[in-house]
Design a protein around this motif. Structure first.
Motif, PDB file in Angstrom:
ATOM      1  N   VAL A  67      46.354 -50.756 -39.477  1.00 32.12           N
ATOM      2  CA  VAL A  67      46.497 -50.939 -38.035  1.00 32.12           C
ATOM      3  C   VAL A  67      46.594 -52.439 -37.775  1.00 32.12           C
ATOM      4  CG1 VAL A  67      44.012 -51.138 -37.575  1.00 32.12           C
ATOM      5  CG2 VAL A  67      45.527 -50.205 -35.791  1.00 32.12           C
ATOM      6  N   GLU A  68      47.178 -52.817 -36.650  1.00 30.67           N
ATOM      7  CA  GLU A  68      47.182 -54.218 -36.213  1.00 30.67           C
ATOM      8  C   GLU A  68      46.609 -54.252 -34.807  1.00 30.67           C
ATOM      9  OE1 GLU A  68      49.998 -58.208 -36.200  1.00 30.67           O
ATOM     10  OE2 GLU A  68      50.968 -56.248 -36.212  1.00 30.67           O
ATOM     11  N   ILE A  69      45.453 -54.893 -34.666  1.00 28.73           N
ATOM     12  CA  ILE A  69      44.733 -54.898 -33.396  1.00 28.73           C
ATOM     13  C   ILE A  69      45.013 -56.187 -32.628  1.00 28.73           C
ATOM     14  CG2 ILE A  69      42.429 -54.940 -32.348  1.00 28.73           C
ATOM     15  CD1 ILE A  69      41.483 -53.033 -34.471  1.00 28.73           C
ATOM     16  N   SER A  70      45.310 -56.024 -31.346  1.00 29.88           N
ATOM     17  CA  SER A  70      45.587 -57.161 -30.469  1.00 29.88           C
ATOM     18  C   SER A  70      44.292 -57.724 -29.918  1.00 29.88           C
ATOM     19  CB  SER A  70      46.490 -56.715 -29.309  1.00 29.88           C
ATOM     20  OG  SER A  70      47.650 -56.072 -29.786  1.00 29.88           O
ATOM     21  N   THR A  71      44.098 -59.032 -30.085  1.00 23.67           N
ATOM     22  CA  THR A  71      42.893 -59.696 -29.579  1.00 23.67           C
ATOM     23  C   THR A  71      43.315 -60.976 -28.850  1.00 23.67           C
ATOM     24  OG1 THR A  71      42.358 -61.216 -31.410  1.00 23.67           O
ATOM     25  CG2 THR A  71      41.765 -58.889 -31.699  1.00 23.67           C
ATOM     26  N   ARG A  72      42.326 -61.675 -28.309  1.00 26.83           N
ATOM     27  CA  ARG A  72      42.593 -62.927 -27.603  1.00 26.83           C
ATOM     28  C   ARG A  72      41.530 -63.953 -27.983  1.00 26.83           C
ATOM     29  NH1 ARG A  72      47.214 -64.670 -24.931  1.00 26.83           N
ATOM     30  NH2 ARG A  72      46.663 -66.277 -23.422  1.00 26.83           N
ATOM     31  N   VAL A  80      44.791 -58.973 -35.622  1.00 27.16           N
ATOM     32  CA  VAL A  80      43.945 -58.714 -36.784  1.00 27.16           C
ATOM     33  C   VAL A  80      44.407 -57.419 -37.443  1.00 27.16           C
ATOM     34  CG1 VAL A  80      41.609 -58.292 -37.623  1.00 27.16           C
ATOM     35  CG2 VAL A  80      41.975 -59.884 -35.715  1.00 27.16           C
ATOM     36  N   LEU A  81      44.769 -57.512 -38.703  1.00 20.40           N
ATOM     37  CA  LEU A  81      45.179 -56.342 -39.474  1.00 20.40           C
ATOM     38  C   LEU A  81      43.955 -55.654 -40.055  1.00 20.40           C
ATOM     39  CD1 LEU A  81      48.067 -58.200 -41.280  1.00 20.40           C
ATOM     40  CD2 LEU A  81      48.430 -56.172 -39.860  1.00 20.40           C
ATOM     41  N   GLY A  82      44.002 -54.330 -40.106  1.00 20.75           N
ATOM     42  CA  GLY A  82      42.929 -53.564 -40.727  1.00 20.75           C
ATOM     43  C   GLY A  82      43.496 -52.633 -41.775  1.00 20.75           C
ATOM     44  N   TYR A  83      42.972 -52.692 -42.994  1.00 15.52           N
ATOM     45  CA  TYR A  83      43.473 -51.868 -44.090  1.00 15.52           C
ATOM     46  C   TYR A  83      42.415 -50.855 -44.531  1.00 15.52           C
ATOM     47  CZ  TYR A  83      47.069 -55.440 -44.329  1.00 15.52           C
ATOM     48  OH  TYR A  83      48.088 -56.293 -44.015  1.00 15.52           O
ATOM     49  N   PRO A 181      38.645 -61.542 -31.719  1.00 18.63           N
ATOM     50  CA  PRO A 181      38.844 -61.259 -33.143  1.00 18.63           C
ATOM     51  C   PRO A 181      37.557 -60.785 -33.825  1.00 18.63           C
ATOM     52  CG  PRO A 181      39.932 -63.311 -32.552  1.00 18.63           C
ATOM     53  CD  PRO A 181      39.118 -62.901 -31.359  1.00 18.63           C
ATOM     54  N   GLN A 182      36.406 -61.295 -33.373  1.00 17.05           N
ATOM     55  CA  GLN A 182      35.134 -60.847 -33.931  1.00 17.05           C
ATOM     56  C   GLN A 182      34.946 -59.347 -33.720  1.00 17.05           C
ATOM     57  OE1 GLN A 182      35.707 -63.689 -32.163  1.00 17.05           O
ATOM     58  NE2 GLN A 182      33.848 -64.949 -32.093  1.00 17.05           N
ATOM     59  N   VAL A 194      39.127 -52.945 -43.902  1.00 13.25           N
ATOM     60  CA  VAL A 194      39.041 -54.356 -44.294  1.00 13.25           C
ATOM     61  C   VAL A 194      39.852 -55.197 -43.313  1.00 13.25           C
ATOM     62  CG1 VAL A 194      39.377 -55.997 -46.172  1.00 13.25           C
ATOM     63  CG2 VAL A 194      38.971 -53.586 -46.689  1.00 13.25           C
ATOM     64  N   PRO A 195      39.219 -56.101 -42.566  1.00 12.48           N
ATOM     65  CA  PRO A 195      39.942 -56.931 -41.599  1.00 12.48           C
ATOM     66  C   PRO A 195      40.604 -58.146 -42.244  1.00 12.48           C
ATOM     67  CG  PRO A 195      37.594 -57.353 -41.437  1.00 12.48           C
ATOM     68  CD  PRO A 195      37.759 -56.310 -42.504  1.00 12.48           C
ATOM     69  N   VAL A 196      41.829 -58.419 -41.786  1.00 16.86           N
ATOM     70  CA  VAL A 196      42.617 -59.551 -42.302  1.00 16.86           C
ATOM     71  C   VAL A 196      43.280 -60.247 -41.116  1.00 16.86           C
ATOM     72  CG1 VAL A 196      44.662 -60.182 -43.654  1.00 16.86           C
ATOM     73  CG2 VAL A 196      43.035 -58.506 -44.559  1.00 16.86           C
ATOM     74  N   LEU A 197      43.175 -61.555 -41.052  1.00 14.91           N
ATOM     75  CA  LEU A 197      43.831 -62.307 -39.979  1.00 14.91           C
ATOM     76  C   LEU A 197      45.340 -62.328 -40.214  1.00 14.91           C
ATOM     77  CD1 LEU A 197      43.620 -64.086 -37.436  1.00 14.91           C
ATOM     78  CD2 LEU A 197      43.420 -66.065 -38.967  1.00 14.91           C
ATOM     79  N   ALA A 198      46.102 -61.841 -39.224  1.00 12.28           N
ATOM     80  CA  ALA A 198      47.561 -61.752 -39.355  1.00 12.28           C
ATOM     81  C   ALA A 198      48.246 -63.077 -39.037  1.00 12.28           C
ATOM     82  CB  ALA A 198      48.094 -60.659 -38.426  1.00 12.28           C
ATOM     83  N   HIS A 199      49.357 -63.311 -39.720  1.00 16.72           N
ATOM     84  CA  HIS A 199      50.308 -64.428 -39.505  1.00 16.72           C
ATOM     85  C   HIS A 199      49.729 -65.654 -38.785  1.00 16.72           C
ATOM     86  CE1 HIS A 199      50.454 -62.324 -35.682  1.00 16.72           C
ATOM     87  NE2 HIS A 199      51.211 -61.359 -36.162  1.00 16.72           N
TER      88      HIS A 199
END
Length: 286
Positions: A67-72, A80-83, A181-182, A194-199
């Motif tokens: 998933v890719e979650i939209s944050t501010r 933030v990507l989640g795998y 993002p937290q 597993v959270p990963v910071l996108a681009h």
């Protein structure tokens, strides 16, 4: 095909959010490129994962549920990507539904701004442009709006539509309240992922990137991305080493609109399939 053997693309979008292809199509494209694995990372939804995983079993491609979650944060939209999230986790699904509701509110406000700018466009027109019924767990996004803007002659191409109307500093952009993002990292972990910071290169602010890494503490960072050049890759590889983060990468494939592939084609950015073991280990040790 040998070029990408043993490689995986960990960032692709489907029709479940703002991609052009079905989830099964993405898997077939990954197979055609010789990829060993592909992740389905739609915006704020996991609606496309089940179809993709079924197709992956059929053709022998490892499909990573994501998933890719939209944050501010810092006045910018941060993704933030989640795998390896649990796509049946009801609390997580409810949270994603709330995020999609926020996206829908933003869409309404952006359409209103476009109309104020003299752009003759409606949300119904954007949705009808999908050519199919929108499912409850799917959403439309800015690329869908951009597609209509190009078709109606308000923009030359997708990039022009974002630069002229829809991008962060463009006149029709709307910022709505989003989670931090937290929070996104916490939600992903609570769903077993597993959270990963996108681009990070897209944000144009490495101080902010460092702040997010320190405060949200994702497990990884997307070093390789279609919008990252060699300099960005080198910089974020060093940052990954410094913070001891898993190095991920992917195309951010959305498909072709108006004959142009948005961000990049499947497999044009990839990482070794061994990265999946690192992500699974991080998931097991959450």
């Amino acid at each position: 095909m040998d070029q990408t053997a043993g490689k995986c693309d960990l960032h692709t979008h489907t029709q479940a959010s703002d991609g052009m292809q079905s989830p099964a199509d993405n898997v077939q494209l990954a197979y055609a490129k010789g990829l060993a694995a592909v992740a389905i990372t739609d915006h704020d939804t996991v609606a496309g994962v089940a179809e993709a995983m079924a197709e992956g079993e059929r053709c022998g491609v490892n499909v990573v549920p994501g998933v890719e979650i939209s944050t501010r944060a810092g006045g910018k939209d941060i993704h933030v990507l989640g795998y390896y999230v649990n796509c049946s986790d009801q609390a997580f699904l409810k949270r994603l539904a709330d995020l999609r509701n926020t996206r829908e509110q933003r869409n309404v406000k952006m359409i209103a701004k476009l109309q104020e700018l003299g752009v003759n466009i409606t949300l119904e027109e954007v949705i009808s442009g999908l050519g199919r019924e929108l499912r409850p767990d799917e959403s439309v996004g800015r690329p869908h709006m951009a597609d209509v803007l190009v078709r109606k002659g308000y923009a030359r191409d997708m990039r022009d539509a974002f630069d002229r109307y829809l991008g962060e500093n463009a006149p029709a952009f709307v910022s709505v309240p989003r989670i931090s993002p937290q929070d996104a990292c916490l939600w992903i972990r609570e769903a077993g992922g597993v959270p990963v910071l996108a681009h990070p290169g897209i944000y144009g602010d490495d101080d902010l990137v460092r702040k997010i890494l320190e405060e949200a503490q994702p497990a990884g960072i997307e070093v390789f991305h279609s919008d990252h050049g060699k300099e960005e890759e080198k910089r974020y590889q060093a940052m990954a080493d410094e913070y001891r983060l898993i190095v991920t990468g992917g195309s951010d494939f959305h498909g072709a609109r108006q004959g142009v592939v948005f961000h990049g084609d499947i497999g044009n950015r990839s990482v070794p399939v061994s990265v999946l073991d690192q992500l699974k280990k991080a998931s097991a040790n959450r």
